[in-house]
Design an enzyme around this catalytic site. Structure first.
Site, mmCIF file in Angstrom:
data_model
loop_
_atom_site.group_PDB
_atom_site.id
_atom_site.type_symbol
_atom_site.label_atom_id
_atom_site.label_comp_id
_atom_site.label_asym_id
_atom_site.label_seq_id
_atom_site.Cartn_x
_atom_site.Cartn_y
_atom_site.Cartn_z
ATOM 1 N N ARG A 40 -37.745 -41.174 6.617
ATOM 2 C CA ARG A 40 -36.856 -41.100 5.500
ATOM 3 C C ARG A 40 -36.657 -42.449 4.793
ATOM 4 O O ARG A 40 -36.280 -42.506 3.624
ATOM 5 C CB ARG A 40 -35.482 -40.605 6.003
ATOM 6 C CG ARG A 40 -35.531 -39.130 6.395
ATOM 7 C CD ARG A 40 -34.232 -38.663 6.948
ATOM 8 N NE ARG A 40 -34.137 -39.083 8.344
ATOM 9 C CZ ARG A 40 -33.122 -38.755 9.129
ATOM 10 N NH1 ARG A 40 -32.111 -38.041 8.660
ATOM 11 N NH2 ARG A 40 -33.096 -39.142 10.391
ATOM 12 N N ASP A 99 -41.950 -53.426 11.552
ATOM 13 C CA ASP A 99 -41.348 -54.211 12.630
ATOM 14 C C ASP A 99 -42.453 -54.458 13.668
ATOM 15 O O ASP A 99 -43.283 -55.343 13.492
ATOM 16 C CB ASP A 99 -40.165 -53.395 13.158
ATOM 17 C CG ASP A 99 -39.323 -54.120 14.174
ATOM 18 O OD1 ASP A 99 -39.120 -55.334 14.036
ATOM 19 O OD2 ASP A 99 -38.837 -53.477 15.122
ATOM 20 N N SER A 100 -42.535 -53.659 14.727
ATOM 21 C CA SER A 100 -43.634 -53.817 15.698
ATOM 22 C C SER A 100 -44.980 -53.441 15.076
ATOM 23 O O SER A 100 -46.027 -53.881 15.528
ATOM 24 C CB SER A 100 -43.381 -52.940 16.927
ATOM 25 O OG SER A 100 -43.511 -51.572 16.575
ATOM 26 N N LEU A 104 -46.512 -47.558 11.654
ATOM 27 C CA LEU A 104 -47.477 -47.618 10.561
ATOM 28 C C LEU A 104 -48.917 -47.527 11.067
ATOM 29 O O LEU A 104 -49.767 -46.873 10.464
ATOM 30 C CB LEU A 104 -47.264 -48.931 9.814
ATOM 31 C CG LEU A 104 -47.799 -49.023 8.427
ATOM 32 C CD1 LEU A 104 -47.385 -47.842 7.585
ATOM 33 C CD2 LEU A 104 -47.307 -50.315 7.788
ATOM 34 N N LYS A 127 -41.261 -57.686 8.866
ATOM 35 C CA LYS A 127 -40.766 -58.585 9.922
ATOM 36 C C LYS A 127 -41.977 -59.065 10.710
ATOM 37 O O LYS A 127 -42.230 -58.591 11.823
ATOM 38 C CB LYS A 127 -39.838 -57.823 10.873
ATOM 39 C CG LYS A 127 -38.485 -57.478 10.338
ATOM 40 C CD LYS A 127 -37.673 -56.866 11.488
ATOM 41 C CE LYS A 127 -36.354 -56.365 11.047
ATOM 42 N NZ LYS A 127 -35.675 -55.578 12.106
HETATM 43 P P1 5GP Z 1 -42.084 -50.211 13.926
HETATM 44 O O1 5GP Z 1 -42.849 -49.010 14.384
HETATM 45 O O2 5GP Z 1 -42.836 -51.091 12.975
HETATM 46 O O3 5GP Z 1 -41.555 -51.011 15.112
HETATM 47 O O4 5GP Z 1 -40.768 -49.688 13.261
HETATM 48 C C1 5GP Z 1 -40.711 -49.309 11.947
HETATM 49 C C2 5GP Z 1 -39.503 -48.446 11.714
HETATM 50 O O5 5GP Z 1 -38.374 -48.930 12.453
HETATM 51 C C3 5GP Z 1 -39.105 -48.523 10.265
HETATM 52 O O6 5GP Z 1 -39.766 -47.535 9.502
HETATM 53 C C4 5GP Z 1 -37.611 -48.321 10.348
HETATM 54 O O7 5GP Z 1 -37.325 -46.941 10.378
HETATM 55 C C5 5GP Z 1 -37.220 -48.922 11.675
HETATM 56 N N1 5GP Z 1 -36.747 -50.309 11.537
HETATM 57 C C6 5GP Z 1 -37.340 -51.440 11.968
HETATM 58 N N2 5GP Z 1 -36.605 -52.524 11.656
HETATM 59 C C7 5GP Z 1 -35.505 -52.053 11.015
HETATM 60 C C8 5GP Z 1 -34.356 -52.707 10.408
HETATM 61 O O8 5GP Z 1 -34.159 -53.931 10.389
HETATM 62 N N3 5GP Z 1 -33.437 -51.872 9.833
HETATM 63 C C9 5GP Z 1 -33.580 -50.520 9.806
HETATM 64 N N4 5GP Z 1 -32.611 -49.816 9.214
HETATM 65 N N5 5GP Z 1 -34.645 -49.881 10.351
HETATM 66 C C10 5GP Z 1 -35.592 -50.653 10.942
#
Ligand code: 5GP
Length: 173
Positions: A40, A99-100, A104, A127
């Site tokens: 979302r 983030d990680s 994606l 990040k």
């Molecule tokens: P990843 O799989 O890259 O670790 O996480 C990505 C998802 O984590 C993003 O699409 C988002 O939903 C959530 N996320 C990561 N960092 C943040 C943050 O600082 N704030 C918020 N609201 N969601 C985050």
């Protein structure tokens, strides 16, 4: 709670989104562009950027969430998948924040398995210091450090998504 002044104001966001949209418009002239929003979180960024892109495009969405985020084998669940036939389309994936990179990367591989003509990724926030899986980002709004942010589609517990700016969020102790 949402702390201090916005990290990025609504005006800063709109001006950066316009810059990204201009680059995308010049890169995709004459292409068969399919813009896929990852929901979302990307809903607000997605709706802003597609309105500023000046080449014809089709829209579609994928709804995904990840858990077990501390592990690189973290699982990603797809709740709703892309409906368009993406073979031979130039797919542009539009994400809120990386983030990680696990979410994606999972979605990217899932799309590549369906043989698009091309695949590029546009992320509003990056990040980079938190990355566990290397995923190529073609268009990035802003790099941020390791802070939890909300607003402009991003939530804490499904709240704050409607803020038109990005703020740092700290839990009340
Ligand atoms: P990843 O799989 O890259 O670790 O996480 C990505 C998802 O984590 C993003 O699409 C988002 O939903 C959530 N996320 C990561 N960092 C943040 C943050 O600082 N704030 C918020 N609201 N969601 C985050």
């Amino acid at each position: 709670m949402v702390t201090g002044k916005p990290l990025f104001t609504a005006e800063q966001i709109q001006s950066r989104v316009r810059e990204l949209a201009d680059r995308i418009s010049s890169d995709y002239g004459g292409k068969n562009l399919l813009a896929v929003g990852i929901l979302r979180g990307a809903f607000m960024f997605y709706s802003d950027i597609v309105r500023m892109i000046r080449v014809p495009l089709s829209v579609d969405f994928i709804v995904a969430s990840s858990y077990l985020k501390t592990s690189t084998t973290g699982e990603v669940k797809v709740h709703y998948d892309i409906r368009e036939d993406i073979k031979d389309k130039d797919v542009l994936l539009i994400e809120d924040i990386v983030d990680s990179g696990i979410t994606l990367n999972y979605i990217r591989e899932r799309i590549l398995a369906r043989s698009p003509a091309s695949l590029r990724i546009c992320a509003f926030l990056d990040k980079r210091g938190r990355r566990e899986v290397d995923v190529p980002l073609d268009y990035v709004g802003f790099q941020i450090s390791n802070e939890y942010v909300v607003g402009y589609g991003l939530d804490y517990d499904n709240k704050f998504r409607n803020l038109p700016y990005i703020s740092i969020f700290k839990k009340n102790r």
